[in-house]
Design an enzyme around this catalytic site. Structure first.
Site, PDB file in Angstrom:
ATOM      1  N   TRP A  98       0.682  -1.224  -0.106  1.00  0.00           N
ATOM      2  CA  TRP A  98      -0.074   0.074   0.088  1.00  0.00           C
ATOM      3  C   TRP A  98       1.016   1.138   0.030  1.00  0.00           C
ATOM      4  O   TRP A  98       0.523   2.277  -0.750  1.00  0.00           O
ATOM      5  CB  TRP A  98      -1.103  -0.072   1.187  1.00  0.00           C
ATOM      6  CG  TRP A  98      -2.162  -1.034   0.961  1.00  0.00           C
ATOM      7  CD1 TRP A  98      -2.420  -2.090   1.534  1.00  0.00           C
ATOM      8  CD2 TRP A  98      -3.134  -0.933  -0.018  1.00  0.00           C
ATOM      9  NE1 TRP A  98      -3.182  -2.869   1.081  1.00  0.00           N
ATOM     10  CE2 TRP A  98      -3.879  -2.034   0.183  1.00  0.00           C
ATOM     11  CE3 TRP A  98      -3.288  -0.008  -1.413  1.00  0.00           C
ATOM     12  CZ2 TRP A  98      -4.898  -2.349  -0.900  1.00  0.00           C
ATOM     13  CZ3 TRP A  98      -4.262  -0.383  -2.102  1.00  0.00           C
ATOM     14  CH2 TRP A  98      -5.103  -1.452  -1.691  1.00  0.00           C
ATOM     15  N   ASP A 170      -1.856   6.852   6.103  1.00  0.00           N
ATOM     16  CA  ASP A 170      -2.961   5.807   5.564  1.00  0.00           C
ATOM     17  C   ASP A 170      -3.321   4.889   6.591  1.00  0.00           C
ATOM     18  O   ASP A 170      -2.342   3.915   7.132  1.00  0.00           O
ATOM     19  CB  ASP A 170      -2.391   4.934   4.424  1.00  0.00           C
ATOM     20  CG  ASP A 170      -3.274   4.133   3.773  1.00  0.00           C
ATOM     21  OD1 ASP A 170      -4.320   3.925   4.531  1.00  0.00           O
ATOM     22  OD2 ASP A 170      -2.997   3.486   3.124  1.00  0.00           O
ATOM     23  N   LYS A 194     -12.797  -1.459   6.045  1.00  0.00           N
ATOM     24  CA  LYS A 194     -11.966  -2.466   6.883  1.00  0.00           C
ATOM     25  C   LYS A 194     -12.542  -2.315   8.317  1.00  0.00           C
ATOM     26  O   LYS A 194     -12.882  -3.466   8.689  1.00  0.00           O
ATOM     27  CB  LYS A 194     -10.221  -1.868   6.903  1.00  0.00           C
ATOM     28  CG  LYS A 194      -9.622  -2.267   5.510  1.00  0.00           C
ATOM     29  CD  LYS A 194     -10.110  -2.299   4.375  1.00  0.00           C
ATOM     30  CE  LYS A 194      -9.229  -2.511   3.187  1.00  0.00           C
ATOM     31  NZ  LYS A 194      -8.141  -1.889   2.714  1.00  0.00           N
TER      32      LYS A 194
HETATM   33  C1  LIG Z   1      -7.677  -1.541   1.376  1.00  0.00           C
HETATM   34  C2  LIG Z   1      -6.590  -0.270   1.672  1.00  0.00           C
HETATM   35  C3  LIG Z   1      -6.270   0.690   0.529  1.00  0.00           C
HETATM   36  C4  LIG Z   1      -7.079   1.037  -0.586  1.00  0.00           C
HETATM   37  O1  LIG Z   1      -8.498   1.287  -0.096  1.00  0.00           O
HETATM   38  P1  LIG Z   1      -9.564   1.647  -1.197  1.00  0.00           P
HETATM   39  O2  LIG Z   1     -10.631   2.447  -0.395  1.00  0.00           O
HETATM   40  O3  LIG Z   1     -10.021   0.328  -1.832  1.00  0.00           O
HETATM   41  O4  LIG Z   1      -8.856   2.718  -2.120  1.00  0.00           O
HETATM   42  C5  LIG Z   1      -5.078   1.557   0.860  1.00  0.00           C
HETATM   43  N1  LIG Z   1      -4.382   1.415   2.084  1.00  0.00           N
HETATM   44  C6  LIG Z   1      -4.545   0.361   2.730  1.00  0.00           C
HETATM   45  C7  LIG Z   1      -3.541   0.389   3.959  1.00  0.00           C
HETATM   46  C8  LIG Z   1      -5.804  -0.365   2.487  1.00  0.00           C
HETATM   47  O5  LIG Z   1      -5.700  -1.477   3.661  1.00  0.00           O
END
Ligand SMILES: *Cc1c(COP(=O)(O)O)cnc(C)c1O
Length: 360
Positions: A98, A170, A194
């Site tokens: 990511w 993030d 998540k």
């Molecule tokens: C799932 C995830 C993403 C992507 O998220 P989207 O909402 O599908 O764009 C980005 N960073 C992390 C750490 C993730 O777990």
């Protein structure tokens, strides 16, 4: 069955039941939340409550805006450099899949100079690299980190010291499952699917002074404009925000973030202990950086991994298969995932090991 999906992920059953009971007729309105104007009084209370619950649960200081946007965490990979780093350097820590995507997207934003100041690629992203203050250019716009690598199962045990440069995080896969303080970040963002709710809404928490001073060419990508309009510049993902509100109420009822962390740690410990005591299964991540929300493991033999996944699925363990980029297995144990699910999994793992025993 138990749902180990990495995202969209398991939601609390109580939340789904509440949503079901209110589905056709929300608070005597005769309407579903889905059918309601985003400018109505009833909906305004929903989005305000959602924000307030987040502020309570995360102790968000008043000088931070809470935004409900679209485009997923992935759009933030572009929006953040676009809004915060025009004509500046943006620093990144590369901890895995990511972080890499965030770096790649930032490099494509015109007028932004991207520098990767630390990486754990040398050891296949199995730890969080140290960042020392002298690696952090004090004129940089921000240092971007991924607090939890969802695919690699790697998490920060402490934040890097970046001096006066704000940390942008993030937090998609461990928001409401960590001890970090909001005031130690400039921006926190997370796709909801998540640990917060369903897909379709992306949470952004941004410090007031970091809002762009100049308008961005596309209004929808403009943090300042979104903040000024309290996420109602256009139609927000109304139903997803409503479900997030219910999830946050559920988290409060459980005892808030400390209670969530305690439960997540207990679940993670049971699985890690089983992996570490096993002669068959292993997890490659440095102990202090092991994620409590996403736990990858392998047997070391692809055919055996496949057999495990087939048998697990047949027994009702869903979505245990590792990410397509790494294979093996991955158990995502978000806040709504029950302890009994981990107990059932480790029982199954032990039986599988007896049958298919072998050396690590
Ligand atoms: C799932 C995830 C993403 C992507 O998220 P989207 O909402 O599908 O764009 C980005 N960073 C992390 C750490 C993730 O777990």
């Amino acid at each position: 069955m138990f749902n180990f999906s990495a995202g969209p992920a398991v939601l609390p059953k109580e939340v789904l039941q509440k949503a079901q009971s209110e589905f056709l007729n929300y608070e005597q309105s005769g309407m579903s939340v889905m059918e309601m104007s985003h400018r109505s009084k009833l909906y305004d209370a929903i989005i305000k409550d959602c924000e307030q619950h987040l502020r309570d649960l995360m102790n968000i200081p008043d000088n931070y805006h809470v935004l409900f946007l679209q485009g997923g965490a992935s759009l933030q990979f572009s929006m953040i450099p676009l809004n915060l780093a025009q004509g500046k350097k943006a620093l990144y820590v590369n901890t895995g899949a990511w972080a890499k995507k965030a770096i790649q997207a930032a490099k494509q934003v015109p007028g932004v100079e991207v520098e990767v100041i630390a990486s754990s690629e040398d050891q296949n992203f199995t730890y969080v690299p140290e960042v020392s203050i002298d690696q952090v250019d004090q004129n940089a716009a921000y240092v971007h980190i991924t607090t939890n690598e969802t695919i690699g199962g790697v998490t920060y045990d402490k934040l890097p010291d970046c001096g006066k440069v704000p940390i942008v995080a993030d937090m998609s896969s461990n928001i409401l499952a960590n001890n970090f303080k909001v005031e130690d970040f400039g921006v926190i963002y997370a796709g909801a699917q998540k640990n917060l709710g369903p897909s379709g809404v992306t949470l952004v928490i941004i410090r007031d002074d970091l809002l762009n001073k100049e308008p961005i060419f596309a209004p929808m990508l403009d943090f300042a404009l979104q903040a000024k309009n309290r996420s109602l510049y256009n139609t927000p993902p109304t139903y997803a925000i409503y479900i997030m509100k219910l999830v946050l109420e559920w988290v409060k009822e459980q005892g808030g973030v400390p209670a969530m962390i305690q439960q997540d740690q207990a679940k993670a410990k049971l699985l890690y202990d089983t992996i570490d005591q096993s002669k068959l299964f292993s997890n490659p991540v440095a102990k202090k950086n092991r994620s409590i929300t996403n736990i990858p493991f392998v047997t070391g033999d692809e055919a055996l991994d496949q057999l495990f996944n087939e048998q697990a699925l047949a027994q009702g363990f869903q979505n245990l298969k590792g990410h397509r980029s790494v294979g093996g297995m991955r158990a995502s144990l978000y806040n709504a995932f029950p302890y009994e699910g981990v107990e059932a999994l480790v029982t199954f793992m032990k039986a599988f090991e007896v049958e298919n025993g072998g050396e690590k």
